[in-house]
Design a protein around this motif. Structure first.
Motif, mmCIF file in Angstrom:
data_model
loop_
_atom_site.group_PDB
_atom_site.id
_atom_site.type_symbol
_atom_site.label_atom_id
_atom_site.label_comp_id
_atom_site.label_asym_id
_atom_site.label_seq_id
_atom_site.Cartn_x
_atom_site.Cartn_y
_atom_site.Cartn_z
ATOM 1 N N ARG A 148 0.828 -1.215 0.000
ATOM 2 C CA ARG A 148 0.000 0.000 0.000
ATOM 3 C C ARG A 148 0.858 1.259 0.000
ATOM 4 N N LEU A 149 1.976 1.207 0.694
ATOM 5 C CA LEU A 149 2.882 2.358 0.722
ATOM 6 C C LEU A 149 3.493 2.583 -0.656
ATOM 7 N N LYS A 150 3.841 1.502 -1.338
ATOM 8 C CA LYS A 150 4.409 1.606 -2.679
ATOM 9 C C LYS A 150 3.382 2.186 -3.652
ATOM 10 N N PHE A 151 2.152 1.731 -3.547
ATOM 11 C CA PHE A 151 1.086 2.240 -4.415
ATOM 12 C C PHE A 151 0.891 3.740 -4.217
ATOM 13 N N THR A 152 0.736 4.161 -2.964
ATOM 14 C CA THR A 152 0.445 5.576 -2.690
ATOM 15 C C THR A 152 1.646 6.481 -2.941
ATOM 16 N N SER A 153 2.842 5.909 -2.988
ATOM 17 C CA SER A 153 4.050 6.704 -3.225
ATOM 18 C C SER A 153 4.402 6.801 -4.708
ATOM 19 N N PHE A 154 4.212 5.696 -5.444
ATOM 20 C CA PHE A 154 4.654 5.639 -6.833
ATOM 21 C C PHE A 154 3.520 5.547 -7.853
ATOM 22 N N ASP A 155 2.338 5.176 -7.406
ATOM 23 C CA ASP A 155 1.216 4.998 -8.340
ATOM 24 C C ASP A 155 -0.087 5.400 -7.653
ATOM 25 N N ARG A 156 -0.315 6.696 -7.537
ATOM 26 C CA ARG A 156 -1.498 7.181 -6.821
ATOM 27 C C ARG A 156 -2.792 6.813 -7.531
ATOM 28 N N ASP A 157 -2.759 6.785 -8.859
ATOM 29 C CA ASP A 157 -3.959 6.384 -9.603
ATOM 30 C C ASP A 157 -4.312 4.932 -9.305
ATOM 31 N N GLY A 158 -3.277 4.091 -9.271
ATOM 32 C CA GLY A 158 -3.496 2.689 -8.932
ATOM 33 C C GLY A 158 -3.996 2.515 -7.515
ATOM 34 N N ALA A 159 -3.523 3.365 -6.615
ATOM 35 C CA ALA A 159 -3.965 3.306 -5.226
ATOM 36 C C ALA A 159 -5.451 3.639 -5.115
ATOM 37 N N LYS A 160 -5.896 4.635 -5.898
ATOM 38 C CA LYS A 160 -7.312 5.007 -5.873
ATOM 39 C C LYS A 160 -8.184 3.888 -6.423
ATOM 40 N N VAL A 161 -7.716 3.264 -7.501
ATOM 41 C CA VAL A 161 -8.466 2.139 -8.092
ATOM 42 C C VAL A 161 -8.555 0.981 -7.107
ATOM 43 N N SER A 162 -7.487 0.765 -6.364
ATOM 44 C CA SER A 162 -7.454 -0.339 -5.392
ATOM 45 C C SER A 162 -8.148 0.008 -4.081
ATOM 46 N N ALA A 163 -8.738 1.195 -4.008
ATOM 47 C CA ALA A 163 -9.480 1.653 -2.823
ATOM 48 C C ALA A 163 -8.615 1.678 -1.570
ATOM 49 N N ILE A 164 -7.362 2.075 -1.738
ATOM 50 C CA ILE A 164 -6.453 2.203 -0.600
ATOM 51 C C ILE A 164 -6.689 3.557 0.062
ATOM 52 N N ASN A 165 -6.832 3.554 1.385
ATOM 53 C CA ASN A 165 -7.055 4.795 2.126
ATOM 54 C C ASN A 165 -5.732 5.552 2.242
ATOM 55 N N GLU A 166 -5.541 6.524 1.350
ATOM 56 C CA GLU A 166 -4.273 7.237 1.288
ATOM 57 C C GLU A 166 -4.009 8.069 2.534
ATOM 58 N N THR A 167 -5.066 8.586 3.151
ATOM 59 C CA THR A 167 -4.893 9.406 4.347
ATOM 60 C C THR A 167 -4.307 8.595 5.496
#
Length: 264
Positions: A148-167
């Motif tokens: 999840r940290l990798k997604f939100t750091s390097f691929d924010r669009d992918g993080a949103k699609v994966s429904a990862i809580n970025e906050t």
């Protein structure tokens, strides 16, 4: 050199800190948090100064202040329009507090030097064990949230699609960064903390791609800087932090040159 116990402690401590810096630094650079790291280092200075005043270990004071302040600073600076102003105000406040605590302490000169510029050759075996457990704790936390940290750091669009809580991830990373700043300050001091938490990772991204490869190379660059810095400090009696700073800057310059010729 290794016949001296304080040098053995210094090399073990610097190895732990270099590994930690390499891992955390890649995400600091990717998330563009270098300025925040600098702010946390100034908060750590206030915490270390308070610890001297209260008769605590400086590491304990740094951790207390950085952890309590990190989430607050992060929340206040969420809006880009006020981020720089908030971080500048917090930095000024904690620098002032640090100076106040040192002025109230009877150990001002030596303690200030130690907090600001590091004191790795003065680390005791008890502090080495403390660094070991803190490093294990931080690395375990990063491992558990790595994807999840990798997604939100390097691929924010992918993080949103994966429904990862970025906050939530951002807050957790701030806490991890706060403790990492406190731990790393033991070797380079609070003023130079951004060296190990930014330059090795910034250099690594020019030499390779892929998060795992960048982390490995950032660790290597951190180890090179700290080990060589300790050795040069030992044979010259010059400040270890000076050598670490110069070595990491040279590595970064080499990365820029390498990148220039790769692109052209």
């Amino acid at each position: 050199m290794f016949a001296l116990s304080f040098m053995r402690h210094a090399f073990v401590a610097s190895t732990l800190i270099a590994i930690l810096s390499g891992v955390i630094g890649v995400f600091v650079v990717a998330r563009q948090m270098s300025f925040m790291t600098h702010t946390l280092s100034e908060i750590g200075f206030a915490g270390g100064s308070f610890a001297v005043f209260a008769g605590w270990s400086s590491l304990n004071g740094m951790i207390l202040f950085t952890v309590l302040s990190s989430v607050l600073v992060g929340q206040l600076s969420l809006k880009e329009s006020r981020r720089e102003a908030v971080i500048s105000a917090v930095s000024a406040l904690f620098i002032g507090l640090g100076i106040l605590f040192l002025s109230l302490s009877s150990q001002t000169a030596s303690s200030a030097t130690s907090i600001l510029f590091g004191s790795v050759v003065g680390i005791s075996i008890t502090e080495v064990w403390q660094l070991l457990w803190l490093t294990i704790l931080i690395l375990a936390a990063v491992f558990l949230m790595y994807r999840r940290l990798k997604f939100t750091s390097f691929d924010r669009d992918g993080a949103k699609v994966s429904a990862i809580n970025e906050t939530v991830i951002s807050i957790l990373f701030l806490l991890i960064l706060a403790v990492s700043v406190s731990v790393t300050a033991q070797i380079v001091g609070s003023l130079l903390i951004f060296i190990l938490l930014t330059l090795p990772a910034a250099s690594a991204k020019y030499y390779t791609t892929g998060v795992a490869k960048m982390i490995g190379l950032a660790i290597l660059f951190s180890l090179l800087g700290t080990w060589l810095g300790l050795y040069l400090g030992y044979i010259t009696n010059w400040p270890v932090s000076f050598f670490i700073a110069v070595i990491e800057v040279l590595i970064y310059l080499s990365a820029l040159i390498y990148r220039h010729y790769q692109v052209n």
